[in-house]
Scaffold this motif. Structure first.
Motif, short mmCIF file in Angstrom:
data_model
loop_
_atom_site.label_atom_id
_atom_site.label_comp_id
_atom_site.label_asym_id
_atom_site.label_seq_id
_atom_site.Cartn_x
_atom_site.Cartn_y
_atom_site.Cartn_z
N SER A 71 0.83 -1.22 0.00
CA SER A 71 0.00 0.00 0.00
C SER A 71 0.85 1.26 0.00
CB SER A 71 -0.96 0.01 1.20
OG SER A 71 -1.79 -1.12 1.18
N ARG A 97 -0.86 4.57 -12.68
CA ARG A 97 -1.80 5.50 -13.29
C ARG A 97 -1.60 6.87 -12.65
NH1 ARG A 97 -4.18 0.78 -12.39
NH2 ARG A 97 -5.17 1.46 -10.45
N GLU A 157 -3.52 8.74 -9.84
CA GLU A 157 -4.49 7.83 -9.24
C GLU A 157 -3.85 6.94 -8.17
OE1 GLU A 157 -7.41 4.17 -10.63
OE2 GLU A 157 -6.91 5.74 -12.06
N ASN A 158 -2.76 6.25 -8.51
CA ASN A 158 -2.06 5.44 -7.50
C ASN A 158 -0.60 5.84 -7.34
OD1 ASN A 158 -1.01 4.41 -9.86
ND2 ASN A 158 -1.83 2.34 -9.59
N GLN A 182 -3.23 14.10 -1.40
CA GLN A 182 -3.01 13.27 -2.57
C GLN A 182 -2.38 11.93 -2.18
OE1 GLN A 182 -0.40 14.84 -5.66
NE2 GLN A 182 -1.81 14.12 -7.23
N LYS A 194 -5.07 9.73 -0.88
CA LYS A 194 -5.87 9.22 -2.00
C LYS A 194 -5.17 8.06 -2.69
CE LYS A 194 -6.03 11.09 -6.13
NZ LYS A 194 -6.27 11.99 -7.29
N PHE A 195 -3.85 8.21 -2.90
CA PHE A 195 -3.09 7.15 -3.57
C PHE A 195 -3.16 5.85 -2.77
CE2 PHE A 195 0.02 10.36 -5.68
CZ PHE A 195 -0.97 10.74 -6.55
N ASP A 239 -5.43 4.86 -0.62
CA ASP A 239 -6.79 4.31 -0.68
C ASP A 239 -7.03 3.61 -2.02
OD1 ASP A 239 -7.31 5.23 1.85
OD2 ASP A 239 -8.37 7.04 1.19
N ASN A 240 -6.62 4.23 -3.11
CA ASN A 240 -6.82 3.65 -4.43
C ASN A 240 -6.03 2.35 -4.61
OD1 ASN A 240 -8.55 5.69 -5.15
ND2 ASN A 240 -7.03 6.87 -6.28
N ASN A 242 -7.86 -0.40 -2.64
CA ASN A 242 -9.14 -0.78 -3.22
C ASN A 242 -9.01 -1.53 -4.54
OD1 ASN A 242 -10.51 0.44 -1.09
ND2 ASN A 242 -10.68 2.41 -2.12
N SER A 243 -7.83 -1.49 -5.15
CA SER A 243 -7.68 -2.10 -6.48
C SER A 243 -6.79 -3.34 -6.47
CB SER A 243 -7.11 -1.07 -7.46
OG SER A 243 -5.81 -0.67 -7.06
#
Length: 404
Positions: free
Chosen positions: A328, A344, A347-348, A375, A378-379, A381-382, A385-386
């Protein structure tokens, strides 16, 4: 009868994580697995418990001209790899890492023809493009390697590869059909750690690298991690220049920085000597060699990762980013054509193309640390989640190919 799969690395087995993950999944699905390669770095975790390791005898380094050394090494590896295959029982399937291509692919194809086994190549990159980094793209050895790789690669019963870009390139350039199997976080990766385990880890490694004690303080530095092979295809000067820029930035809004660079390679001594020449103010750089079990703990404790990998072919993806995502850990990565299949931008993680961009990204990520930059949150979390684990992905994409 359970089928026996030979996983052929012809490199340091412990430093071939993708092939180790293949072995883990094959064993989990009921295959008998034997890994053939160099048992240089002894495995210090239990990932391959139940897998038989077959140490292939390595060729000695001789002080002879490059072309003669190449011929000698090819003949040596051909003899001892084939001997190891024949000596260690009947294989029903050979899953072969490429590169190296010469003589691995031909020896394994010949064994499979002789003993009616299935021949599968797992394309990590092109051997000829890696060779071109050191001798030049027009060298006779590069042309030989490319010809060999193309024509013997067509003899495989099935092929796996690491990106869609490589899948398309194999099909268009060499008329080789393959299945994309993305690298995913392996069984040994950890995505979270308790505060007590974090403290225990830092105390443990600080016995050898005292700088880790800084991370035990309340006002600790930010922890930046990068893993490099210290070779020509990873330009460490980009990160070094970015850290110099960071160090010279005069503001109380940026924290001190502990930068941990792991890995071994030929350019390590050169850059170590460059690092000690610099008068650092708020940046400390250390280059430890960590045990296999400690590397995942380092990643899960880190605040940010940096990847300097540039692909010799432009078609493979760095396993180190996969490991970071498995922990993570958001990543700043050097940009090249197919990297968007993994990172991405926005995004990550973020991509950069020079040291100035990297320096600005590091500053933005650590502004007002230890309060996390939105930011960065956010990275993380993304990424969480993926995530798809290695074995789930392997069962969907590789197992049907192996069993058909």
């Amino acid at each position: 009868m359970n089928k026996t799969v030979g996983v052929v690395v012809l490199g340091d087995i412990a430093r071939s994580p993708r092939m180790n993950y293949h072995s883990f999944s094959l064993m989990k699905e009921g295959f008998k697995v034997k890994v053939l390669g160099y048992d240089d770095t002894k495995m210090s975790n239990n990932l391959l418990n139940g897998v038989e390791i077959i140490d292939v005898k390595q060729s000695p380094n001789l002080s002879i001209p490059r072309i003669l050394q190449f011929i000698f090494k090819v003949l040596w590896n051909a003899i001892f790899l084939f001997y190891a295959l024949v000596k260690n029982g009947r294989f029903h399937i050979l899953l072969v890492q490429n590169p190296p291509a010469i003589p691995t692919l031909l020896v394994c194809w010949f064994y499979c023809k002789l003993f009616r086994a299935k021949f599968i190549i797992d394309w990590h990159n092109y051997a000829y493009s890696i060779l071109a980094l050191s001798v030049g793209s027009n060298h006779i050895l590069v042309r030989i390697s490319q010809f060999f790789e193309k024509h013997v690669g067509r003899l495989a019963d099935d092929n796996l590869c690491v990106t869609r870009a490589m899948k398309n390139d194999l099909r268009v350039k060499w008329k080789i059909n393959s299945t994309t199997l993305y690298d995913k976080p392996g069984p040994k990766m950890i995505s979270e750690i308790s505060q007590k385990d974090r403290i225990d880890f830092f105390e443990k490694v600080s016995a050898e690298y005292i700088e880790f004690k800084l991370l035990l303080n309340n006002k600790r530095p930010a922890l930046l991690v990068s893993s490099t092979s210290w070779t020509e295809d990873e330009d460490f000067s980009i990160l070094l220049d970015a850290l110099i820029d960071y160090d010279k930035t005069k503001t109380d809004e940026l924290p001190s920085l502990l930068c941990v660079i792991t890995g071994k390679g030929p350019l390590q001594c050169h850059y170590r000597s460059e690092i000690v020449k610099i008068q650092w103010n708020k940046v400390k750089i250390i280059t430890p060699w960590l045990a296999a079990n400690d590397y995942p703990r380092l990643l899960v404790c880190a605040d940010l990762g940096v990847c300097l990998h540039t692909s010799s072919s432009g078609l493979d993806l760095p396993m180190k980013i996969v490991d970071m995502f498995g922990s993570s850990l958001p990543v700043l990565a050097y940009n090249y054509p197919c990297l968007s299949e993994l990172v991405r931008h926005g995004e990550n993680g973020l991509v950069f193309e020079n040291s100035a961009q990297l320096a600005e990204q590091i500053k933005n990520m650590f502004l007002n640390f230890p309060q996390e930059q939105p930011q960065l949150v956010k990275f993380r979390d993304n990424i969480c989640n993926s995530q798809v684990d290695w074995h789930t992905n392997w069962k969907e994409n590789a197992l049907p190919l192996i069993t058909r």
